[in-house]
Design an enzyme around this catalytic site. Structure first.
Site, PDB file in Angstrom:
ATOM      1  N   LYS A 142      -6.801   3.394  -3.338  1.00  0.00           N
ATOM      2  CA  LYS A 142      -7.254   3.372  -1.947  1.00  0.00           C
ATOM      3  C   LYS A 142      -7.517   4.802  -1.494  1.00  0.00           C
ATOM      4  O   LYS A 142      -6.780   5.720  -1.845  1.00  0.00           O
ATOM      5  CB  LYS A 142      -6.174   2.707  -1.086  1.00  0.00           C
ATOM      6  CG  LYS A 142      -6.420   2.691   0.412  1.00  0.00           C
ATOM      7  CD  LYS A 142      -5.281   1.954   1.101  1.00  0.00           C
ATOM      8  CE  LYS A 142      -5.327   2.102   2.607  1.00  0.00           C
ATOM      9  NZ  LYS A 142      -4.197   1.403   3.275  1.00  0.00           N
ATOM     10  N   LYS A 181     -10.052   0.230  -2.550  1.00  0.00           N
ATOM     11  CA  LYS A 181      -9.975  -0.012  -1.108  1.00  0.00           C
ATOM     12  C   LYS A 181     -10.420   1.254  -0.387  1.00  0.00           C
ATOM     13  O   LYS A 181      -9.898   2.337  -0.654  1.00  0.00           O
ATOM     14  CB  LYS A 181      -8.556  -0.396  -0.682  1.00  0.00           C
ATOM     15  CG  LYS A 181      -8.422  -0.644   0.827  1.00  0.00           C
ATOM     16  CD  LYS A 181      -7.038  -1.158   1.184  1.00  0.00           C
ATOM     17  CE  LYS A 181      -6.856  -1.263   2.696  1.00  0.00           C
ATOM     18  NZ  LYS A 181      -5.517  -1.797   3.063  1.00  0.00           N
ATOM     19  N   ASP A 231       0.866  -1.186   0.000  1.00  0.00           N
ATOM     20  CA  ASP A 231       0.000   0.000   0.000  1.00  0.00           C
ATOM     21  C   ASP A 231       0.899   1.232   0.000  1.00  0.00           C
ATOM     22  O   ASP A 231       1.511   1.570   1.019  1.00  0.00           O
ATOM     23  CB  ASP A 231      -0.908   0.007   1.239  1.00  0.00           C
ATOM     24  CG  ASP A 231      -2.021  -1.046   1.157  1.00  0.00           C
ATOM     25  OD1 ASP A 231      -1.856  -2.047   0.437  1.00  0.00           O
ATOM     26  OD2 ASP A 231      -3.045  -0.864   1.844  1.00  0.00           O
TER      27      ASP A 231
END
Length: 256
Positions: free
Chosen positions: A172, A205, A109
């Site tokens: 995300k 996400k 991430d």
């Protein structure tokens, strides 16, 4: 048009339980607290094994412990790089990425250099994503846009397109470390970018501020509306949360 009648309590509980179990399978069970310890990560991995979440998400220093604790479980190990500041030190971030992959990370991430994007330097943001994409090889790359800091819908859309073009597997919403984390309007912009992109499958996400079954349900309903009811799976949709886990487990067991 007449409003639909409310479900009987037993049916409503069953619907809520089904939603909770669906959301649980999409969860990245997360501990990115400053006080996180090895013992806390061990407990996190036990919870992950027991409840069938998609992944755990931990600081880089806990990746090796998590990989050992989850071996054979099917639960993936995610970690964060360039986190949470979203700086522009490409070589340092690439080195951090390679080290965590060597320790057993399955997913990275990455915080997008969102401040560069805000000041109009999209190329610095793109360079970071492309470099980390190359370092990831075949492992999953999620790019954190920090939508609460970008604020402007146009910037959120630009960050989404840029990240996807540069090779992100997921985009995300947020780090969970800023005043504004995931929001439904930001998620909608991101899903629109994913739908428009076409080609290889990419995912969304949502992270930060989700604490109730109803919070997860709202984002799932949004994804179902924009992408179709069969789209959201661990390969295309994740929820990043720690506080939400216990609530989902309780709700999922309530109607059994």
């Amino acid at each position: 048009m007449t409003a639909s009648a409310p479900l009987p309590p037993q049916d409503a509980a069953r619907v809520r339980a089904d939603l909770a179990r669906r959301a649980l399978s999409l969860l990245d069970l997360t501990d990115l607290s400053d006080a996180c310890t090895t013992a806390a990560v061990e407990e996190l991995c036990k919870k992950a094994r027991a409840s069938g979440v998609a992944a755990v998400c931990v600081w880089p220093r806990f990746v090796a412990d998590s990989a050992r604790g989850l071996r054979g479980s099917g639960v993936r190990v995610a970690t964060v790089v360039n986190f949470p500041e979203g700086g522009e030190a490409v070589e340092r971030t690439v080195a951090e990425t390679r080290a965590t992959l060597a320790d057993g990370a399955d997913e990275i991430d990455l915080v997008l250099p969102y401040r560069a994007l805000i000041r109009g330097d999209a190329e610095s943001a793109r360079t970071m994503v492309e470099a980390v994409r190359a370092a990831c090889g075949g492992q999953l790359l999620k790019v954190i846009l920090e939508t609460g800091e970008l604020e402007d819908p146009g910037l959120i859309a630009q960050a989404s397109r840029l990240s996807l073009e540069a090779g992100a597997d997921f985009i995300k919403t947020s780090t969970g470390k800023t005043a504004v984390s995931a929001t439904l309007p930001a998620a909608e912009i991101m899903l629109d970018a994913i739908r428009a992109r076409g080609g290889r499958p990419v995912g969304l996400k949502v992270s930060g501020g989700l604490r109730r079954v109803e919070d997860a349900a709202a984002y799932l309903a949004l994804a179902d509306r924009i992408m179709g009811p069969d789209w959201a799976s661990p390969n295309t949709f994740r929820i990043g949360a720690s506080a939400l886990h216990a609530e989902l487990v309780r709700a999922g067991e309530a109607a059994r």
